[in-house]
Design an enzyme around this catalytic site. Sequence first.
Site, PDB file in Angstrom:
ATOM      1  N   HIS A   2     -19.253  32.766 -21.369  1.00  0.00           N
ATOM      2  CA  HIS A   2     -18.750  33.857 -20.518  1.00  0.00           C
ATOM      3  C   HIS A   2     -18.871  35.160 -21.288  1.00  0.00           C
ATOM      4  CE1 HIS A   2     -17.193  31.316 -17.303  1.00  0.00           C
ATOM      5  NE2 HIS A   2     -16.681  30.525 -18.215  1.00  0.00           N
ATOM      6  N   LEU A 138     -12.695  41.537  -4.605  1.00  0.00           N
ATOM      7  CA  LEU A 138     -13.893  41.816  -5.406  1.00  0.00           C
ATOM      8  C   LEU A 138     -15.113  41.339  -4.624  1.00  0.00           C
ATOM      9  CD1 LEU A 138     -15.617  42.380  -7.949  1.00  0.00           C
ATOM     10  CD2 LEU A 138     -14.874  40.150  -8.826  1.00  0.00           C
ATOM     11  N   VAL A 140     -19.514  42.043  -4.169  1.00  0.00           N
ATOM     12  CA  VAL A 140     -20.787  42.709  -4.419  1.00  0.00           C
ATOM     13  C   VAL A 140     -21.747  42.264  -3.317  1.00  0.00           C
ATOM     14  CG1 VAL A 140     -22.793  42.804  -5.975  1.00  0.00           C
ATOM     15  CG2 VAL A 140     -20.465  42.976  -6.913  1.00  0.00           C
ATOM     16  N   LYS A 147     -26.483  41.023 -11.159  1.00  0.00           N
ATOM     17  CA  LYS A 147     -26.942  42.188 -11.926  1.00  0.00           C
ATOM     18  C   LYS A 147     -25.833  42.719 -12.826  1.00  0.00           C
ATOM     19  CE  LYS A 147     -29.963  43.802  -8.121  1.00  0.00           C
ATOM     20  NZ  LYS A 147     -31.254  43.616  -8.819  1.00  0.00           N
ATOM     21  N   LEU A 149     -22.871  43.667 -12.056  1.00  0.00           N
ATOM     22  CA  LEU A 149     -22.027  44.727 -11.472  1.00  0.00           C
ATOM     23  C   LEU A 149     -20.550  44.338 -11.493  1.00  0.00           C
ATOM     24  CD1 LEU A 149     -23.783  46.175  -8.270  1.00  0.00           C
ATOM     25  CD2 LEU A 149     -23.031  47.425 -10.300  1.00  0.00           C
ATOM     26  N   ALA A 150     -20.252  43.044 -11.312  1.00  0.00           N
ATOM     27  CA  ALA A 150     -18.848  42.612 -11.237  1.00  0.00           C
ATOM     28  C   ALA A 150     -18.066  43.013 -12.495  1.00  0.00           C
ATOM     29  CB  ALA A 150     -18.757  41.104 -10.961  1.00  0.00           C
ATOM     30  N   LEU A 388      -3.112  37.041  -1.143  1.00  0.00           N
ATOM     31  CA  LEU A 388      -3.768  37.021   0.173  1.00  0.00           C
ATOM     32  C   LEU A 388      -5.279  36.755   0.077  1.00  0.00           C
ATOM     33  CD1 LEU A 388      -1.915  40.165   1.466  1.00  0.00           C
ATOM     34  CD2 LEU A 388      -1.347  37.773   1.950  1.00  0.00           C
TER      35      LEU A 388
END
Length: 388
Positions: A2, A138, A140, A147, A149-150, A388
């Site tokens: 990770h 979250l 994308v 890519k 971005l997260a 939620l």
Amino acid sequence: QHKFWETQPVGQYKDLGNSSLPEGPIEPPTPLSEVKQEPYNLPSQYEWTTCDMTSEETCNEVYNLLKSNYVEDDENMFRFNYSKEFLRWALHPPGYYRSWHIGVRAKANKKLVAFITGIPARIRVRHEVVKMAEVNFLCVHKKLRSKRLAPVLIKEVTRRVHVENLWQAAYTAGVILPTPITTCQYWHRSLNPKKLIDVGFSRLGARMTMSRTIKLYKLPDSTSTPGFRKMELRDVPAVTRLLRNYLSQFAVAPDFDENDVEHWLLPTENVVDTFLVESPDTHDITDICSFYTLPSTILGNQNHSILKAAYSYYNVSTKTPLLQLMNDALIVAKQKDYDVFNALDVMQNESFLKELKFGPGDGQLHYYLYNYRLREALKPSELGLVLL
Ligand code: MYA
Ligand code: JJ1
């Protein structure tokens, strides 16, 4: 492996079971003057936008991004379809920060391509109440996946949470990350078995016919508990007392005050439903049950396009047996035309799931804390928090 999460103050796999590490914050707050003042860099084609969810237009854009790109089941048959009213409710609790509703747009056409949100919450972890952000939504765009971005979105929401002098967060995900405080199982109670089977949400059991299945899941036309009624504004003080007392038994739970209860539990049509039991003789409020509405889009079915699902939220029983209370919740959900009633195995839910004919789903939900270590993982029944 990770590459991003290894760099973050979260429980790391290598520390699992190392009971010499203390419970509590992993790293101390930094002085506010040292918090980065400018947003993180995005790839040059993209720009940050703060989403004003009170704007009809912005809310529409967020709704459409999530409707086409948010969470799906493992076989890509269903996709969460949070309603606009739901998103506005979920993102505007007492004390919310507009700056925590974060979007990314393509500079070329201003199209919204990614999103992440935080809301403030007080979460009690054992004996300590910690001010946290709850991070959710979250997303994308499918065309921009893988890519990296997260991690940029997560770092940016973290920065904006730090700007408000908060240093911890709670979040859930369907994927395993370093490292869950607990892993919960989804359970499902069929209310409209024929439709659920037709759309592939469930299957006809072995040695079962459609008519036997429909009979198996039949429910009474009306609720059984005397004094069972919808929650009203005047009930907020009593519901808060009941809920606070109930949640005090769990290792991790929200610290709700009356303002929070008014926001999170007072019924809002097609968003959140709360019922309670008012004792017919003493007029005491003795029990509560609640669920929220989260439909899913059915991907690629000729006959049906929406699955109407209720999700168990906070339930408290002090007088009415929890089994009977939840059976009444199933009855009202059926009356309101929900197709399925979902629940996690959190709090005392295990005590009614099997008896009320819930079956385990193929999905799990992992719960996480950011910058807060627990010495060991919890059992789902020790968790008093529903996100939620
Ligand atoms: S959970 C719901 C998440 N949304 C969806 O599942 C919708 C559909 N999927 C997508 O939109 C994308 O696949 C997402 C990833 C956006 C999920 N939580 O950009 P990448 C890590 C955390 O190349 P993409 C929810 O909303 C992944 O392990 N991390 O990947 C709560 C890898 O890192 P590492 C995740 O697929 C969110 C890196 O991202 C998740 O294009 C809580 C890859 O990035 C996930 N669900 O985009 C966020 N999925 O290499 C954390 C993947 O290290 C909040 N990744 O393994 C933390 C607290 C922050 C505040 C702190 C305040 C103090
Ligand atoms: O809904 C889910 N699974 C369903 C549908 C499965 C379709 C094929 N994959 C399911 N159905 C069986 C029901 C059956 C009814 C009769 C009794 C026996 C059971 O199992 C699953 C949960 O189980 N949902 C998902 O996978 C959606 C994603 C869950 C992770 C959510 C991440 C949340 C984001 C944080 O905010």
